[in-house]
Structure formats: structure tokens, C-alpha cells
Design a protein around this motif. Structure first.
Motif, PDB file in Angstrom:
ATOM      1  N   SER A   1    -105.173  78.456  29.650  1.00  0.00           N
ATOM      2  CA  SER A   1    -105.177  79.894  29.439  1.00  0.00           C
ATOM      3  C   SER A   1    -103.916  80.361  28.713  1.00  0.00           C
ATOM      4  CB  SER A   1    -105.283  80.611  30.785  1.00  0.00           C
ATOM      5  OG  SER A   1    -105.120  82.016  30.634  1.00  0.00           O
ATOM      6  N   ALA A   2    -104.034  81.475  28.016  1.00  0.00           N
ATOM      7  CA  ALA A   2    -102.882  82.098  27.367  1.00  0.00           C
ATOM      8  C   ALA A   2    -101.961  82.763  28.378  1.00  0.00           C
ATOM      9  CB  ALA A   2    -103.359  83.133  26.341  1.00  0.00           C
ATOM     10  N   GLU A   3    -102.417  82.915  29.614  1.00  0.00           N
ATOM     11  CA  GLU A   3    -101.627  83.583  30.645  1.00  0.00           C
ATOM     12  C   GLU A   3    -101.313  82.628  31.793  1.00  0.00           C
ATOM     13  OE1 GLU A   3    -103.782  86.996  31.946  1.00  0.00           O
ATOM     14  OE2 GLU A   3    -103.498  88.098  30.064  1.00  0.00           O
TER      15      GLU A   3
ATOM     16  N   GLU B   1     -95.750  72.116  25.380  1.00  0.00           N
ATOM     17  CA  GLU B   1     -94.885  73.283  25.445  1.00  0.00           C
ATOM     18  C   GLU B   1     -95.679  74.504  24.973  1.00  0.00           C
ATOM     19  OE1 GLU B   1     -91.454  72.356  23.110  1.00  0.00           O
ATOM     20  OE2 GLU B   1     -90.881  70.641  24.365  1.00  0.00           O
ATOM     21  N   PRO B   2     -96.377  75.169  25.895  1.00  0.00           N
ATOM     22  CA  PRO B   2     -97.238  76.289  25.495  1.00  0.00           C
ATOM     23  C   PRO B   2     -96.436  77.494  25.025  1.00  0.00           C
ATOM     24  CG  PRO B   2     -97.109  76.146  27.886  1.00  0.00           C
ATOM     25  CD  PRO B   2     -96.399  74.935  27.346  1.00  0.00           C
TER      26      PRO B   2
ATOM     27  N   GLU C   1    -104.089  80.470  23.657  1.00  0.00           N
ATOM     28  CA  GLU C   1    -104.987  79.669  24.482  1.00  0.00           C
ATOM     29  C   GLU C   1    -105.230  78.337  23.774  1.00  0.00           C
ATOM     30  OE1 GLU C   1    -108.422  81.575  26.379  1.00  0.00           O
ATOM     31  OE2 GLU C   1    -109.640  79.945  25.533  1.00  0.00           O
ATOM     32  N   TYR C   2    -105.266  77.253  24.542  1.00  0.00           N
ATOM     33  CA  TYR C   2    -105.355  75.919  23.968  1.00  0.00           C
ATOM     34  C   TYR C   2    -106.565  75.152  24.493  1.00  0.00           C
ATOM     35  CZ  TYR C   2    -100.375  76.610  22.877  1.00  0.00           C
ATOM     36  OH  TYR C   2     -99.163  77.100  22.414  1.00  0.00           O
TER      37      TYR C   2
ATOM     38  N   GLN D   1    -106.271  75.854  19.046  1.00  0.00           N
ATOM     39  CA  GLN D   1    -105.509  76.911  19.700  1.00  0.00           C
ATOM     40  C   GLN D   1    -105.852  78.233  19.036  1.00  0.00           C
ATOM     41  OE1 GLN D   1    -101.710  74.949  18.613  1.00  0.00           O
ATOM     42  NE2 GLN D   1    -101.115  76.926  17.727  1.00  0.00           N
ATOM     43  N   ARG D   2    -105.760  79.317  19.814  1.00  0.00           N
ATOM     44  CA  ARG D   2    -106.059  80.633  19.251  1.00  0.00           C
ATOM     45  C   ARG D   2    -105.222  81.679  19.951  1.00  0.00           C
ATOM     46  NH1 ARG D   2    -109.937  83.805  22.088  1.00  0.00           N
ATOM     47  NH2 ARG D   2    -110.692  82.795  23.983  1.00  0.00           N
TER      48      ARG D   2
END
Length: 215
Positions: free
Chosen positions: A136-138, A172-173, A178-179, A208-209
Motif C-alpha cells: 500500500s501507499a500508506e 525502500e518505499p 503503491e507497489y 508502481q503507481r
């Protein structure tokens, strides 16, 4: 160290560039070198691309780009000064004549006195299984041994997000991204009481986006 032991040591770890004579190792950009002793091949990230080729190691001598005598590279363009740094790094690899191993350091030497020094990094077993996950992006607050921040992961897009309490090695996000990842999953023998018995290491970023924050 005997030649068989040295060859095995070259292939046992990833090698991340930490020092470069006359240059500054690029901050925030990991230049990682890998050796495949079974096939006498190497590959390295540069700045925007990857370079690969054969190598020959005998005693303490080392020639990169051996075999066919050339190195191959991907051809992605990138802005300056990264492109100039990339060309200089590939030239430095081409000029390597020898190597030495000291603890967790690999030092590549050239006839002109330039040295490239690398730090060993954990390398998963080639036979370890791969799996795909979404990240998740979060992140979310969570509690393990102590309060911490956890990634949210799922295996299918239709699954609910689940908290992931451990790290993903080499991943390393960036916030807001989001991956979809391919990760390597290994069992850990005799893990500490507060640690997971499974180790995840990034194998490849599949996609990724950018995700807009919820309002």
C-alpha cells in the motif's frame, strides 16, 4: 584465501559501492555489484542502467568484461550529472585488474591506482521461492515489541490490506507510491524471540503507481 574460496566469497554476497578513489560514491543511489561464479558472469547497477558481462578471477587478479571482451548495458538515458558518473563507473569496472577481500569489504584495484570499495550485503539463496505482493501507499501505526509503523500488504488486489510487521530487505518505499513486488521468502533458523521466522527480500519491483491521498 584460496581461489575456490575467493570465487565462492565473490558470489556469496551482494556488493554495494561505498568508496571510489577520486570520486564521491553517489549518495542515495546504491550501485550494487553481483557475481555469478557458476557462470563466470557479473552484473552491476550503474546510475540509470545495468552493465553485465563475463569475468575471469585467478588468484588475486580479476578482469571484468572477460570472455567476449566486452560488457553489455541497458540503454536508458538519464539526466546529468548521473550520465557522466555512470560512464566513469563503467570505465572504472573495465579497468579492474585485481581484487582483495577483507572482512565484509571487497576492494577492486586497477593499474592506474583507482580503487572501488564495496560493502557486503545479504544475498538470498538462489533456490529460495519467489512470491508476488502488493504494498500500500500508506503505512499504519502498529505494535510489535513496541509501537512502530507497519507496511500494509496483500497478495491479490481483491484482498484486504494486512499489516506487515517486519522489514522487506532492500525495499525502500516512497510515500504515496503503491507497489507490486516480487519478493524472495526464506525461513530463518532460530530467530530471536521477538523476530519473525520468515525473511522477505526484494527481488524485483514489478510496477508502481502514484496514489492520491484520501480526502
Amino acid at each position: 584465501m584460496s581461489q575456490p574460496d575467493a570465487a565462492a566469497a565473490l558470489g556469496a554476497s551482494h556488493w554495494d559501492l561505498v568508496e571510489w578513489t577520486g570520486k564521491t560514491a553517489p549518495g542515495g543511489k546504491r550501485l550494487r555489484l553481483d557475481f555469478d561464479p557458476a557462470n563466470h558472469r557479473f552484473s552491476s547497477s550503474t546510475m540509470c542502467n545495468r552493465v553485465m558481462g563475463g569475468y575471469q578471477a585467478e588468484g588475486s587478479s580479476l578482469k571484468m568484461g572477460a570472455g567476449r571482451g566486452t560488457m553489455a548495458s541497458t540503454m536508458m538515458a538519464c539526466p546529468e550529472p548521473a550520465m557522466t558518473m555512470e560512464r566513469a563507473y563503467v570505465d572504472a569496472l573495465s579497468a579492474v585488474t585485481g581484487f582483495s577481500l577483507s572482512g565484509d569489504r571487497l576492494i577492486l584495484n586497477s593499474a592506474n591506482g583507482v580503487t572501488l570499495t564495496y560493502q557486503a550485503a545479504y544475498k538470498p539463496a538462489a533456490s529460495a521461492p519467489r512470491k508476488f505482493i502488493y504494498v500500500s501507499a500508506e503505512t499504519r501505526p502498529c505494535t510489535g515489541v513496541a509501537p512502530m509503523t507497519c507496511l500494509q500488504i496483500r497478495e491479490k488486489e481483491t484482498d484486504r490490506w494486512q499489516l506487515h510487521y517486519g522489514p522487506i530487505g532492500d525495499f525502500e518505499p516512497e510515500p504515496g507510491i503503491e507497489y507490486r513486488l516480487r519478493i524472495i521468502e526464506e525461513k530463518v533458523d532460530n530467530p530471536p524471540a521477538d523476530a519473525s521466522s520468515i525473511r522477505w527480500t526484494l527481488d524485483q519491483v514489478i510496477e508502481q503507481r502514484v496514489v492520491s491521498p484520501a480526502r
